[in-house]
Structure formats: C-alpha cells, structure tokens
Design a protein around this motif. Sequence first.
Motif, PDB file in Angstrom:
ATOM      1  N   LEU A  19      -0.794  27.302 -60.236  1.00  0.00           N
ATOM      2  CA  LEU A  19      -0.370  25.920 -60.491  1.00  0.00           C
ATOM      3  C   LEU A  19       1.051  25.743 -59.981  1.00  0.00           C
ATOM      4  CD1 LEU A  19      -1.229  23.221 -61.857  1.00  0.00           C
ATOM      5  CD2 LEU A  19      -0.143  24.078 -63.947  1.00  0.00           C
ATOM      6  N   ARG A  20       1.227  24.704 -59.166  1.00  0.00           N
ATOM      7  CA  ARG A  20       2.548  24.445 -58.601  1.00  0.00           C
ATOM      8  C   ARG A  20       2.922  22.980 -58.790  1.00  0.00           C
ATOM      9  NH1 ARG A  20       4.922  23.732 -53.147  1.00  0.00           N
ATOM     10  NH2 ARG A  20       7.080  23.158 -53.617  1.00  0.00           N
ATOM     11  N   ALA A  21       4.173  22.735 -59.192  1.00  0.00           N
ATOM     12  CA  ALA A  21       4.727  21.388 -59.278  1.00  0.00           C
ATOM     13  C   ALA A  21       6.197  21.475 -58.920  1.00  0.00           C
ATOM     14  CB  ALA A  21       4.544  20.804 -60.672  1.00  0.00           C
ATOM     15  N   GLY A  22       6.563  20.910 -57.767  1.00  0.00           N
ATOM     16  CA  GLY A  22       7.953  20.974 -57.341  1.00  0.00           C
ATOM     17  C   GLY A  22       8.428  22.400 -57.174  1.00  0.00           C
ATOM     18  N   ASN A  23       9.495  22.748 -57.910  1.00  0.00           N
ATOM     19  CA  ASN A  23      10.074  24.093 -57.814  1.00  0.00           C
ATOM     20  C   ASN A  23       9.358  25.124 -58.669  1.00  0.00           C
ATOM     21  OD1 ASN A  23      12.014  23.485 -55.968  1.00  0.00           O
ATOM     22  ND2 ASN A  23      13.712  23.390 -57.409  1.00  0.00           N
ATOM     23  N   SER A  24       8.434  24.680 -59.519  1.00  0.00           N
ATOM     24  CA  SER A  24       7.787  25.586 -60.467  1.00  0.00           C
ATOM     25  C   SER A  24       6.444  26.077 -59.940  1.00  0.00           C
ATOM     26  CB  SER A  24       7.580  24.884 -61.814  1.00  0.00           C
ATOM     27  OG  SER A  24       8.819  24.497 -62.369  1.00  0.00           O
ATOM     28  N   LEU A  25       6.219  27.368 -60.054  1.00  0.00           N
ATOM     29  CA  LEU A  25       4.948  27.982 -59.674  1.00  0.00           C
ATOM     30  C   LEU A  25       4.516  28.918 -60.796  1.00  0.00           C
ATOM     31  CD1 LEU A  25       2.826  28.417 -57.335  1.00  0.00           C
ATOM     32  CD2 LEU A  25       4.160  30.455 -56.756  1.00  0.00           C
ATOM     33  N   ALA A  26       3.277  28.787 -61.240  1.00  0.00           N
ATOM     34  CA  ALA A  26       2.754  29.634 -62.311  1.00  0.00           C
ATOM     35  C   ALA A  26       1.411  30.207 -61.905  1.00  0.00           C
ATOM     36  CB  ALA A  26       2.615  28.833 -63.605  1.00  0.00           C
ATOM     37  N   ILE A  27       1.182  31.470 -62.262  1.00  0.00           N
ATOM     38  CA  ILE A  27      -0.085  32.146 -61.993  1.00  0.00           C
ATOM     39  C   ILE A  27      -0.636  32.660 -63.316  1.00  0.00           C
ATOM     40  CG2 ILE A  27      -1.243  33.994 -60.731  1.00  0.00           C
ATOM     41  CD1 ILE A  27       1.056  33.919 -58.712  1.00  0.00           C
ATOM     42  N   TYR A  28      -1.796  32.136 -63.707  1.00  0.00           N
ATOM     43  CA  TYR A  28      -2.384  32.509 -64.992  1.00  0.00           C
ATOM     44  C   TYR A  28      -3.586  33.428 -64.779  1.00  0.00           C
ATOM     45  CZ  TYR A  28      -4.994  32.216 -69.358  1.00  0.00           C
ATOM     46  OH  TYR A  28      -5.688  32.523 -70.506  1.00  0.00           O
ATOM     47  N   ASN A  29      -3.573  34.565 -65.474  1.00  0.00           N
ATOM     48  CA  ASN A  29      -4.665  35.528 -65.435  1.00  0.00           C
ATOM     49  C   ASN A  29      -5.337  35.565 -66.805  1.00  0.00           C
ATOM     50  OD1 ASN A  29      -6.327  37.817 -65.430  1.00  0.00           O
ATOM     51  ND2 ASN A  29      -4.948  38.972 -64.090  1.00  0.00           N
ATOM     52  N   PRO A  30      -6.508  34.923 -66.961  1.00  0.00           N
ATOM     53  CA  PRO A  30      -7.146  34.839 -68.280  1.00  0.00           C
ATOM     54  C   PRO A  30      -7.642  36.181 -68.806  1.00  0.00           C
ATOM     55  CG  PRO A  30      -8.597  33.941 -66.601  1.00  0.00           C
ATOM     56  CD  PRO A  30      -7.284  34.199 -65.927  1.00  0.00           C
ATOM     57  N   LYS A  31      -7.903  37.135 -67.904  1.00  0.00           N
ATOM     58  CA  LYS A  31      -8.417  38.434 -68.349  1.00  0.00           C
ATOM     59  C   LYS A  31      -7.407  39.132 -69.257  1.00  0.00           C
ATOM     60  CE  LYS A  31     -10.861  40.900 -65.529  1.00  0.00           C
ATOM     61  NZ  LYS A  31     -11.307  41.800 -64.414  1.00  0.00           N
ATOM     62  N   TYR A  83       7.451  31.367 -61.858  1.00  0.00           N
ATOM     63  CA  TYR A  83       8.425  31.526 -60.786  1.00  0.00           C
ATOM     64  C   TYR A  83       9.192  30.225 -60.579  1.00  0.00           C
ATOM     65  CZ  TYR A  83       5.536  35.586 -59.542  1.00  0.00           C
ATOM     66  OH  TYR A  83       4.829  36.762 -59.570  1.00  0.00           O
ATOM     67  N   ASP A  84      10.488  30.338 -60.309  1.00  0.00           N
ATOM     68  CA  ASP A  84      11.307  29.202 -59.892  1.00  0.00           C
ATOM     69  C   ASP A  84      11.548  29.360 -58.395  1.00  0.00           C
ATOM     70  OD1 ASP A  84      13.083  27.182 -59.418  1.00  0.00           O
ATOM     71  OD2 ASP A  84      14.551  27.800 -60.919  1.00  0.00           O
ATOM     72  N   LEU A  85      10.936  28.491 -57.606  1.00  0.00           N
ATOM     73  CA  LEU A  85      10.998  28.641 -56.151  1.00  0.00           C
ATOM     74  C   LEU A  85      12.409  28.452 -55.619  1.00  0.00           C
ATOM     75  CD1 LEU A  85       7.741  26.735 -55.167  1.00  0.00           C
ATOM     76  CD2 LEU A  85       8.040  29.179 -55.613  1.00  0.00           C
ATOM     77  N   GLY A  86      13.165  27.539 -56.215  1.00  0.00           N
ATOM     78  CA  GLY A  86      14.559  27.338 -55.856  1.00  0.00           C
ATOM     79  C   GLY A  86      14.780  27.207 -54.369  1.00  0.00           C
ATOM     80  N   LYS A  87      15.668  28.073 -53.838  1.00  0.00           N
ATOM     81  CA  LYS A  87      16.023  28.003 -52.415  1.00  0.00           C
ATOM     82  C   LYS A  87      14.866  28.391 -51.513  1.00  0.00           C
ATOM     83  CE  LYS A  87      17.894  32.706 -52.305  1.00  0.00           C
ATOM     84  NZ  LYS A  87      19.096  33.533 -52.008  1.00  0.00           N
ATOM     85  N   ASP A  88      13.832  29.036 -52.065  1.00  0.00           N
ATOM     86  CA  ASP A  88      12.680  29.442 -51.264  1.00  0.00           C
ATOM     87  C   ASP A  88      11.592  28.364 -51.201  1.00  0.00           C
ATOM     88  OD1 ASP A  88      13.751  31.995 -50.742  1.00  0.00           O
ATOM     89  OD2 ASP A  88      13.055  32.705 -52.696  1.00  0.00           O
ATOM     90  N   ARG A  89      11.872  27.217 -51.794  1.00  0.00           N
ATOM     91  CA  ARG A  89      10.858  26.159 -51.886  1.00  0.00           C
ATOM     92  C   ARG A  89      10.352  25.717 -50.507  1.00  0.00           C
ATOM     93  NH1 ARG A  89      11.665  20.618 -55.376  1.00  0.00           N
ATOM     94  NH2 ARG A  89      10.009  19.365 -54.444  1.00  0.00           N
ATOM     95  N   ALA A  90      11.276  25.474 -49.581  1.00  0.00           N
ATOM     96  CA  ALA A  90      10.872  25.018 -48.244  1.00  0.00           C
ATOM     97  C   ALA A  90      10.043  26.081 -47.542  1.00  0.00           C
ATOM     98  CB  ALA A  90      12.096  24.662 -47.413  1.00  0.00           C
TER      99      ALA A  90
END
Length: 238
Positions: free
Chosen positions: A99-111, A118-125
Amino acid sequence: MQLKAAGKNELRLCAIVPLLLFFPWLAQAQSTQKWTLESTLGRMDAGARDFRTLTASVEHIKYTDVVKDTSTESGQMWLQKKDEKMRIEFAKPDQRTILRAGNSLAIYNPKINRVEEYDLGKDRALVDQYVRLGFGTRSEDLKKSFDVAFSGEQELDGKRTLLLELTPKTEQVRAQISKIEMWVDESAWLPLQQKFYEAGSGDYFIFHYSDIKKNLKIEESRFKQDWPKNATKIKPRG
C-alpha cells in the motif's frame, strides 16, 4: 436495349468485384504504421494526459540466475494518479499487500501479521520511476531519467506492442538496475509488461499486466490500511 444495358452492368461488376476483394488488404497495408521512438512516445503522451486511475491483474516473476530458479506471485493492482496512491494485493502463492500513498509505503504480511512501514522521503521520485513506469508517465519525464531506445514491434498476449529499452542515466540507479524493457500496448498505450535487469548478474524480474482497465472509479476505501490493529509494525532501515 435492356440486354445491352444488362451486359454493361455485368462488365462493371466484373471490374469492381476484384477491387472489392483486394481493397481490405490494400486498406490494411496503407494503415500499417512505421513506428519510431518519437511517434511511440507521442502516443504515450496523448494517453497520459487523461490518465486518472488503473486496475489490472498483475504477475511478479523473479528469476535468480545462480540457481536457475523462477518464482511467480500473482494478484490485483489499483492505481490512482491523484495523491499518488497504489495498492497491490498478491494472493498466490502467499498473501501480501503493498500500500502506497504519497511518501508512505507499507507492506503487510498476514501470515506473520506484520507490517513493514517505509518513509520514501528523498527516494520518492526514484521509486515512482519504477512503481508507475509507463502509467501516465510523460515522455519528458522518462527522458530525464533514462536513455530511451526503440526496439521495434512485438506480439505479446495476442496484442501488438512496441518495445522500448530504458537505460538509467545515473550511476546510482545503474548499480542496481542496468536496463529495463517495456512492452507498450498499441491500442491502450499502457505497459503490458516491464522487465528489469539487475546489475552485475543474470537476475531479472518482470511485472506482467492483464485485464487492464483505465479510468474506472476506485473507492477511497481501497487505499485504506485495513489490516488488523494488533499487527506488528516495524520500520526497516534502508
């Protein structure tokens, strides 16, 4: 006189029928486009101007050369240009949500009921170059990041595509990804497949898209964090 007139009509038909039979082939030959890099990018730019959302089935294929192993995971993707939102739900072989929105990226593992944040910050582009590559991307932005070459026309999934080869311009990116190939659908002007070649090895990974639908309404709830409240949250470095 009527017989003579009828004879003339038959002669006209005899002359016209072969042309009618030949015409479809002629029309097809005349409409065959000789694609170039600039004409391809021009059509992609036209498609990018009204790009708002996208839904698709997605396959992520990873090849590891040293062990000659190929692994595949498949699922669904939702992409919204506004606010730079994206959701990928992999269902097979294991469930995983990105899931990504703007600078925020999250990876959910239900297992293991765990969320990596993650905060994408300067790596966003930099991330956008790969996450949204070809989906609403303008050619001027593509050329800023890559040397772009046209590799001709190919058939993929029964569709006519144009193959572009992208070489990252910066050494930092080339140290990770040496080259990208992107197959662009001639009818929708969106990628059907992207292949990323990892630097210094024979490894690569592919994103393959099907059942692509552009500019459908996507409910905002699709981009909400909907995993359990008791999920463990971690913030990995790097």
